[in-house]
Design a protein around this motif. Structure first.
Motif, PDB file in Angstrom:
ATOM      1  N   VAL A 164      -1.422  -1.158 -12.840  1.00  0.00           N
ATOM      2  CA  VAL A 164      -2.735   0.177 -12.274  1.00  0.00           C
ATOM      3  C   VAL A 164      -3.518  -0.908 -11.463  1.00  0.00           C
ATOM      4  N   GLN A 165      -3.902  -2.284 -12.371  1.00  0.00           N
ATOM      5  CA  GLN A 165      -5.126  -2.722 -11.037  1.00  0.00           C
ATOM      6  C   GLN A 165      -4.426  -3.478 -10.439  1.00  0.00           C
ATOM      7  N   ALA A 166      -3.110  -3.907 -10.293  1.00  0.00           N
ATOM      8  CA  ALA A 166      -2.248  -4.579  -9.381  1.00  0.00           C
ATOM      9  C   ALA A 166      -2.141  -3.375  -8.157  1.00  0.00           C
ATOM     10  N   MET A 167      -2.068  -2.545  -8.378  1.00  0.00           N
ATOM     11  CA  MET A 167      -2.045  -0.765  -7.760  1.00  0.00           C
ATOM     12  C   MET A 167      -2.627  -1.433  -7.089  1.00  0.00           C
ATOM     13  N   ASP A 168      -4.007  -0.876  -7.762  1.00  0.00           N
ATOM     14  CA  ASP A 168      -5.187  -1.343  -7.092  1.00  0.00           C
ATOM     15  C   ASP A 168      -5.808  -1.678  -6.551  1.00  0.00           C
ATOM     16  N   LYS A 169      -5.319  -3.465  -5.745  1.00  0.00           N
ATOM     17  CA  LYS A 169      -5.758  -4.768  -5.470  1.00  0.00           C
ATOM     18  C   LYS A 169      -4.536  -4.301  -3.853  1.00  0.00           C
ATOM     19  N   ALA A 170      -3.209  -3.973  -4.509  1.00  0.00           N
ATOM     20  CA  ALA A 170      -2.413  -3.918  -3.506  1.00  0.00           C
ATOM     21  C   ALA A 170      -2.966  -2.066  -2.246  1.00  0.00           C
ATOM     22  N   GLY A 171      -3.422  -1.874  -2.835  1.00  0.00           N
ATOM     23  CA  GLY A 171      -3.983  -0.063  -2.215  1.00  0.00           C
ATOM     24  C   GLY A 171      -2.926   1.046  -2.155  1.00  0.00           C
ATOM     25  N   ALA A 172      -1.742   0.181  -3.482  1.00  0.00           N
ATOM     26  CA  ALA A 172      -1.047   1.813  -3.490  1.00  0.00           C
ATOM     27  C   ALA A 172      -1.700   2.499  -4.488  1.00  0.00           C
ATOM     28  N   SER A 173      -1.138   3.353  -4.070  1.00  0.00           N
ATOM     29  CA  SER A 173      -2.258   4.839  -4.480  1.00  0.00           C
ATOM     30  C   SER A 173      -1.195   5.573  -5.766  1.00  0.00           C
ATOM     31  N   LYS A 174       0.438   5.533  -5.603  1.00  0.00           N
ATOM     32  CA  LYS A 174       0.787   6.807  -6.125  1.00  0.00           C
ATOM     33  C   LYS A 174       1.365   6.519  -7.442  1.00  0.00           C
TER      34      LYS A 174
ATOM     35  N   ALA B 223       1.080  -1.168  -0.323  1.00  0.00           N
ATOM     36  CA  ALA B 223       0.093   0.173  -0.002  1.00  0.00           C
ATOM     37  C   ALA B 223       1.277   1.306  -0.008  1.00  0.00           C
ATOM     38  N   ASP B 224       2.313   1.292   0.283  1.00  0.00           N
ATOM     39  CA  ASP B 224       2.900   3.025   0.729  1.00  0.00           C
ATOM     40  C   ASP B 224       3.895   2.553  -0.136  1.00  0.00           C
ATOM     41  N   ASP B 225       3.438   1.401  -2.009  1.00  0.00           N
ATOM     42  CA  ASP B 225       4.896   1.649  -2.555  1.00  0.00           C
ATOM     43  C   ASP B 225       4.640   3.143  -2.811  1.00  0.00           C
TER      44      ASP B 225
END
Length: 335
Positions: free
Chosen positions: A100-110, A63-65
């Motif tokens: 972007v979809q992998a980011m969404d699943k992980a909660g990463a937003s940047k 999430a914080d990546d």
């Protein structure tokens, strides 16, 4: 925080990664290949094919990546017309979609994402700011424009995405179309220009390009698009003339009727014998100069390298390699 760089073994990534390491950051490179680069002593590498959603998921985003997308198929090697869509879209668009979809699943937003100035197409208004109309001239520019549209959708869902639109990126290890120019100069042959050569030609240094990604992170990843290019690019005629003099060549510059050259190149393209990609030659005699002041205002980013110096440095590397004096360098595709 980790900095995860997809396509980080490529041209810009191999400069961005050590910059972030020098800042004391925890850096992960996710790429399909791993080169013999010294910064891998301090950087974790994960094999990743961005066209495969499972491979992207296996990177294990958190999430914080802080995520960077530098994965891309470029305009080199030149593709025949029928193959361009299937060459560019799997990596450039669908790869971005998977990230972007992998980011969404992980909660990463940047996310910092690199596209291209080729989304603009023909010059319509000057200066070419980030608000310039977009009308790509081919599948490469279109694949990148589609990623910008994708970014706009995910911004609405809460992601912070900074977009960069660089001009032709040059630096150590990348020659691309410049190699043809350098051969003509070495052989003392005439150097044809598309048009009169009075229009400026703008590069962007790979070092400046990488620094822009770092600047976006430092600025909190604004939901904005930024042009990347040099300052005060000289006319093509002067740029090439200075290079010929530096090389001690007897080459002369040969102006040509731009319309006639373009129609000839169009015909060769239709015959599946492309010499240049249409996205390159169709704008070659236009005043395609990006206004980069927005990045300075919002990110504090200012390009440090001049076009003249970048071109001479590229030629010097080419000569060193031809003469057997160059340090072994992995060469990567150019736009």
């Amino acid at each position: 925080m980790r900095h995860v760089i997809f396509g980080g073994d490529g041209f810009v990534g191999r400069h961005l990664a050590p910059m972030l390491v020098a800042d004391g950051e925890n850096v992960v490179v996710a790429d399909i290949v791993k080169s013999d680069l010294p910064h891998y002593r301090s950087v974790r590498f994960i094999t990743c094919d961005v066209t495969d959603p499972a491979s992207v998921a296996a990177v294990g985003l958190r999430a914080d990546d802080m995520v960077y997308n530098l994965s891309a198929k470029m305009l080199s090697p030149i593709q025949v017309r029928a193959k361009r869509h299937d060459f560019f879209f799997p990596v450039n668009f669908h790869g971005t979609e998977n990230i972007v979809q992998a980011m969404d699943k992980a909660g990463a937003s940047k996310l910092v994402h690199y596209t291209t100035d080729m989304i603009y197409g023909h010059t319509v208004v000057l200066p070419m700011t980030e608000d310039h109309p977009v009308s790509p001239l081919g599948e490469y520019g279109l694949s990148k424009l589609k990623t910008e549209e994708l970014a706009a959708e995910w911004r609405k869902r809460g992601m912070a995405i900074s977009l960069f639109r660089p001009r032709l990126i040059i630096g150590p290890g990348r020659l691309g179309i410049l190699e043809k120019l350098f051969k003509l100069i070495d052989w003392n042959l005439p150097v044809p220009m598309i048009g009169s050569g009075r229009n400026p030609y703008q590069f962007i240094s790979v070092f400046d390009c990488a620094e822009a990604g770092r600047a976006a992170w430092k600025a909190g990843v604004p939901n904005e698009a930024y042009n990347l290019g040099s300052l005060n690019p000289p006319p093509v005629r002067r740029l090439l003339g200075d290079l010929i003099r530096h090389a001690g060549s007897n080459s002369i510059l040969l102006p040509t009727p731009g319309w006639a050259v373009k129609r000839t190149l169009d015909l060769l393209d239709l015959m599946n014998m492309p010499i240049m990609d249409p996205e390159q030659y169709l704008i070659a005699d236009e005043e395609c100069v990006l206004d980069v002041s927005k990045a300075e205002r919002q990110l504090g980013w200012v390009p440090q390298y001049r076009d003249e110096d970048m071109l001479i440095a590229a030629y010097s590397e080419y000569r060193a390699r031809k003469d057997g004096h160059a340090v072994a360098t992995k060469h990567v595709p150019a736009e």
